[in-house]
Write a protein that holds these residues in place. Structure first.
Motif, PDB file in Angstrom:
ATOM      1  N   LYS A 136       0.816  -1.215   0.000  1.00 34.55           N
ATOM      2  CA  LYS A 136       0.000   0.000   0.000  1.00 34.55           C
ATOM      3  C   LYS A 136       0.842   1.254   0.000  1.00 34.55           C
ATOM      4  O   LYS A 136       0.379   2.322  -0.387  1.00 34.55           O
ATOM      5  N   LYS A 185     -16.479   9.745  -1.297  1.00 34.05           N
ATOM      6  CA  LYS A 185     -15.940   8.734  -0.394  1.00 34.05           C
ATOM      7  C   LYS A 185     -15.304   7.607  -1.201  1.00 34.05           C
ATOM      8  O   LYS A 185     -15.904   7.056  -2.114  1.00 34.05           O
ATOM      9  N   GLY A 186     -14.079   7.294  -0.806  1.00 31.04           N
ATOM     10  CA  GLY A 186     -13.352   6.253  -1.508  1.00 31.04           C
ATOM     11  C   GLY A 186     -12.250   6.775  -2.397  1.00 31.04           C
ATOM     12  O   GLY A 186     -11.437   5.983  -2.887  1.00 31.04           O
ATOM     13  N   LYS A 191      -9.872   8.644  -1.352  1.00 29.30           N
ATOM     14  CA  LYS A 191      -8.720   8.725  -0.457  1.00 29.30           C
ATOM     15  C   LYS A 191      -7.999  10.057  -0.540  1.00 29.30           C
ATOM     16  O   LYS A 191      -6.814  10.124  -0.892  1.00 29.30           O
ATOM     17  N   ASP A 216      -4.819  10.093   1.764  1.00 27.69           N
ATOM     18  CA  ASP A 216      -3.570   9.509   1.269  1.00 27.69           C
ATOM     19  C   ASP A 216      -2.786  10.514   0.436  1.00 27.69           C
ATOM     20  O   ASP A 216      -1.549  10.570   0.504  1.00 27.69           O
ATOM     21  N   THR A 238     -10.632   3.082  -3.332  1.00 26.70           N
ATOM     22  CA  THR A 238     -10.863   2.141  -2.238  1.00 26.70           C
ATOM     23  C   THR A 238     -11.488   0.842  -2.724  1.00 26.70           C
ATOM     24  O   THR A 238     -11.166  -0.237  -2.218  1.00 26.70           O
ATOM     25  N   ASP A 239     -12.375   0.933  -3.695  1.00 26.90           N
ATOM     26  CA  ASP A 239     -12.999  -0.284  -4.219  1.00 26.90           C
ATOM     27  C   ASP A 239     -11.993  -1.125  -4.997  1.00 26.90           C
ATOM     28  O   ASP A 239     -12.012  -2.364  -4.909  1.00 26.90           O
ATOM     29  N   GLU A 255      -8.785  -1.188  -4.409  1.00 22.50           N
ATOM     30  CA  GLU A 255      -7.919  -1.759  -3.384  1.00 22.50           C
ATOM     31  C   GLU A 255      -8.599  -2.935  -2.694  1.00 22.50           C
ATOM     32  O   GLU A 255      -7.968  -3.971  -2.435  1.00 22.50           O
ATOM     33  N   GLN A 256      -9.873  -2.805  -2.422  1.00 19.90           N
ATOM     34  CA  GLN A 256     -10.596  -3.887  -1.763  1.00 19.90           C
ATOM     35  C   GLN A 256     -10.693  -5.115  -2.669  1.00 19.90           C
ATOM     36  O   GLN A 256     -10.547  -6.247  -2.211  1.00 19.90           O
TER      37      GLN A 256
END
Length: 888
Positions: free
Chosen positions: A364, A400-401, A403, A406, A631-632, A634-635
């Motif tokens: 990450k 949202k998502g 990041k 970061d 985020t999706d 990454e998930q």
């Protein structure tokens, strides 16, 4: 002359000590029985020894026989000063500590302080010693049958010659004084040594010159006063002596108390400190005046002591100069490597983080900008802002998502002064919890937050007793503003030091130096304030924090004290900051979802695959459905890696030694196998299965989120909402959005706003947007389009709408709501029509009757349209009811 250091612990204070005198010249006062070390001398008459005469110290009085030819020894005393620290107050902790270590004093006194008996001109006999811990000294008693002045001189010269010092008093030199009066060693808590001593004369008042000659040997004096008019006719005369040193006052009191000077006996006592006496008297006699003064003293104490402490701790938090947290990760990583080497050996150990360390997730930390070219532009923008002098604030926001945190974390890695504030940890908390967390994030210590809850109670109690409010009540806003003021002072100190450092470097350069040399001067490093979670819960408890923070940011930006970066996922954050920071333009970085090409490149990099190797079609379709949401993505990759590693783990440990398998099961360790190797060794079928399973899990989770957060299908939430305020949108309103976005990628904001379910009200749409279920796009500064809050939600919308049973249930709710609204509209039309047609036409003119007929025709048309809608809705309800009808 060599100096001998002596550590003299203390002895518990005894009761009253007796007065002393020579047997030949004066009467003799013998010590109490428990202090005697020798029997009565033979020269003392036995009958006289049985007679007790009360003295100032309560001692036993004896007398000498003038007719006796036997020379009796004298009982004398010497006061040794600077043995212990003087007691400053009732709660002085040094007094308790000295008392604890006073038991071994007797052995040290006889060995180190008293000269040998051979040095005296006559017979010398040590009797005992008593410590006065409060007055910081030691009283030693002895017998001597010669000239008492010779004994005093011998002891004084011995102490001066050896240079004895007590380590308890930080090496102060011990002094010896002959005791000429009747010393009174007591442990009264009300008697605290001070520089001023009171004199009570039992007899005629002594002149100032006589008092000066008696007291001057103990130290320098500030003033000597004799008050001959004090008291009544028979009352003793009074006076006082003001020393510069408290040590001088204590020595004078012990050595001269009870001494008879020119026929007048002098009794000495300490006068309490002026401030202490004044405060106690004021609190007793004038409570209304004393409370404001006491509060002023507390404020002064806070200004002199606590305020600098708080600024220091905030500065430490920003600079991180005394923090040990940065070393913890290195120590823990070293321990992990050592454990791996112990169990697996050096061949199976890597200095890099293992791929089995899911909590740390080493991959990450790789550079996202290599895959997302769009984020690289935003990084450069933020880095340029941080290099400039602070003149405005920066807002980094996105759905949202995406990041945004970061992105900010990567840009501030090289910044030396960073302060992070997480608003999500403060909102919707109890007041005391919020204040504690707020102060802890700033590093502000100490903070007396208990005053917020107890201030109102104290105000009520004091007002009831005194009739006036002292103003002790403090609110959360007051405490927060105090912390922000301390932060301003800390920032100012940091910027000032940076400016001075740069100026010193510039002064070292010669005036004739060229511009290149001056260009090498370091820039001023300004603090960076990161406010995360800004406006994420604008209607929650303690939402006033958002306003206070923006006011504070406006102040520090105007004073050029720090860079400020807001991190938010609320689309209305820009408008809020624009109103709060009205005199400055807030710079904005808006993060969006990555393109499909950048998403595929990111997948290749994270999986460690070459670009020439094709991906399964299911994986490309999943990436397209996710739509570049970081985020999706990454998930999805994490789920795929977990699935592939689970397959490898099922077959990858059979050939390991038994101790390695034990380490894996107990410590969660394993050989350092890279995820790239796992993916490269996986077949296309394994990748396809892992993708389908992972993507399906994500969609199912998204469906659950939509049904709970948007459609309110959580039974527990429904039960709890019965006693709460109604929701900001209805279930059928959210379902209409689900239906539309399942068919279209985006819909018109205005068309949805004026739908029959919304009736032109944009509050439900904005509330759904704040919940993250939809995303509103703007054009020319106004809302224009509506999309799914996450691209993955559109897939979830399609699945919800494609479920026939669920769609029929939601359809029934929708048609019922619309039909209810239409029936209410029809009822209003019918009532108006009845009202008009019930009037008599005979009272109306021919022109008025024509206008009324037009209104009747209009109402009849509206009634017909409403009736047709109700009929269509009824038919739709019948159709949907068949889909959920129970077959019996």
């Amino acid at each position: 002359m060599a100096t001998k250091r002596l550590f003299l612990p203390l002895q518990r204070i005894s009761a009253n000590l007796p007065p002393y005198s020579c047997l030949k010249e004066h009467r003799m006062l013998l010590p109490p029985a428990f202090m005697r070390t020798k029997p009565f001398p033979s020269c003392v008459n036995a009958s006289a020894s049985n007679r007790a005469v009360s003295g100032t110290a309560g001692a036993v009085e004896a007398f000498s026989n003038p007719s006796s030819s036997v020379v009796c020894p004298q009982v004398l005393a010497v006061w040794f000063d600077n043995i212990y620290p003087i007691r400053l107050s009732t709660w002085d902790p040094r007094h308790w500590w000295a008392t604890y270590y006073a038991r071994i004093l007797k052995d040290s006194v006889k060995k180190d302080i008293i000269p040998p008996a051979s040095t005296f001109k006559s017979n010398f006999s040590y009797l005992n010693s008593v410590s006065s811990i409060k007055e910081g000294g030691l009283l030693m008693r002895f017998e001597y049958d010669g000239n008492k002045q010779d004994a005093f001189d011998t002891i004084t010269e011995f102490v001066d010659r050896k240079g004895l010092r007590s380590m308890v008093t930080l090496g102060q030199k011990i002094r010896a004084y002959p005791v000429e009066g009747e010393p009174w060693i007591e442990d009264l808590h009300s008697s605290i040594p001070s520089t001023r001593i009171n004199l009570d004369f039992v007899g005629p008042a002594l002149p100032i010159e006589t008092l000066y000659n008696e007291f001057r040997r103990f130290g320098s004096m500030f003033d000597v006063v004799v008050d001959e008019k004090s008291g009544g006719k028979d009352a003793p005369r009074r006076g006082h002596v003001q020393f510069y040193s408290t040590r001088s006052a204590t020595a004078a009191r012990v050595c001269l108390n009870g001494k008879v000077i020119n026929g007048t006996k002098v009794l000495i006592s300490y006068e309490p400190a002026l401030s202490r006496n004044f405060i106690f008297k004021m609190l007793r006699d004038h409570p209304r005046i004393s409370i404001p003064i006491a509060l002023a003293l507390l404020a002064l104490l806070s200004y002199l002591i606590f305020d600098p402490m708080r600024v220091f701790f905030i500065t430490n938090t920003v600079t991180n100069r005394f923090s040990v947290t940065r070393y913890i990760s290195d120590i823990s990583e070293t321990m992990k490597i050592a454990v791996r080497r112990f169990f697996f050996g050096s061949s199976l150990t890597s200095d890099k983080k293992s791929d089995y360390d899911d909590d740390d997730d080493y991959e990450k930390q790789q550079d996202y900008s290599a895959s997302f070219a769009e984020r690289k532009i935003h990084e450069n923008t933020l880095l340029v802002y941080l290099k400039e002098a602070p003149d405005t604030a920066m807002l980094v926001h996105g759905p949202k998502g995406t990041k945004p945190s970061d992105l900010v974390d990567k840009c501030v890695q090289a910044e030396p002064y960073v302060l992070r504030i997480n608003m999500d940890e403060l909102i919707n908390q109890a007041d005391h919890v919020m204040l504690d967390r707020f102060a802890d994030q700033f590093g502000c210590f100490p903070m007396f937050n208990w005053m917020v809850s107890s201030g109102a109670i104290l105000d009520t109690i004091i007002a009831a007793g005194t009739g006036s409010k002292p103003g002790l009540n403090s609110t959360c806003e007051d405490q927060i503003k105090l912390v922000l003021e301390y932060a301003n002072a800390a920032f100012n100190n940091i910027v000032t030091k940076e400016s001075i450092k740069r100026q010193r470097l510039a002064d070292q350069l010669e005036p004739v130096a060229d511009s290149q040399e001056y260009g090498k001067l370091p820039e001023i490093q300004y603090p960076v304030v990161i406010i995360e979670g800004f406006l994420s819960n604008e209607k929650g408890r303690q939402s006033f924090l958002y306003e206070l923070m923006t006011e504070w940011v406006s102040t520090i930006v105007e004073e050029h004290l720090a860079h400020v970066v807001f991190v938010s996922d609320n689309p209305s954050a820009f408008k809020y900051l624009g109103r709060a920071v009205s005199n400055k333009t807030v710079e904005t970085i808006t993060l969006k979802d990555a393109s499909h090409e950048s998403s595929l490149l990111y997948v290749y990099r994270r999986l460690g695959l070459p670009n020439s190797k094709p991906l399964p079609a299911e994986l490309e379709d999943s990436v397209l459905a996710i739509g570049g949401r970081l985020t999706d993505l990454e998930q999805l990759l994490q789920k795929m890696k977990a699935s592939l590693k689970a397959q490898r783990a099922a077959h990858g440990h059979e050939d390991l030694p038994q101790e390695s398998q034990l380490a894996i099961s107990i410590l969660g360790l394993g050989p350092s196998v890279k995820v790239q190797d796992v993916v490269a060794s996986a077949s296309m079928e394994d990748l396809r299965d892992a993708t389908i399973k992972s993507f399906n899990d994500m969609v199912v989770r998204s469906e659950t989120e939509i049904r709970k957060a948007g459609l309110f299908e959580d039974i527990g939430a429904v039960i709890s909402r019965r006693s709460e305020a109604p929701t900001e949108w209805s279930t059928v309103q959210m379902w209409k959005i689900v239906q539309l976005l399942s068919k279209f990628e985006e819909i018109s904001y205005d068309d949805l706003r004026f739908h029959a379910l919304f009736k032109g009200d944009e509050a439900p749409i904005q509330a759904i947007e704040r919940a993250g279920l939809i995303s509103v796009g703007h054009k020319d500064g106004r809302p224009f389009t509506i999309k799914a809050g996450r691209p993955l939600y559109r897939t979830a919308f399609k699945r919800l709408e494609s479920d026939p049973k669920y769609a029929a249930i939601m359809g029934l709710k929708t048609t019922k709501t619309i039909a209810t609204n239409e029936l209410a509209n029809l009822s209003a039309l019918e009532n108006e029509l009845n009202l008009i047609t019930g009037q008599s036409d005979s009272r109306l003119s021919w022109w008025a009757r024509g206008e009324v007929r037009k209104r009747v025709d209009f109402l009849a048309k509206k009634i017909g349209e409403s009736q047709r809608k109700i009929a269509a809705l009824d038919a739709e309800q019948r159709k949907l009811s068949k889909a959920v009808k129970l077959e019996e």
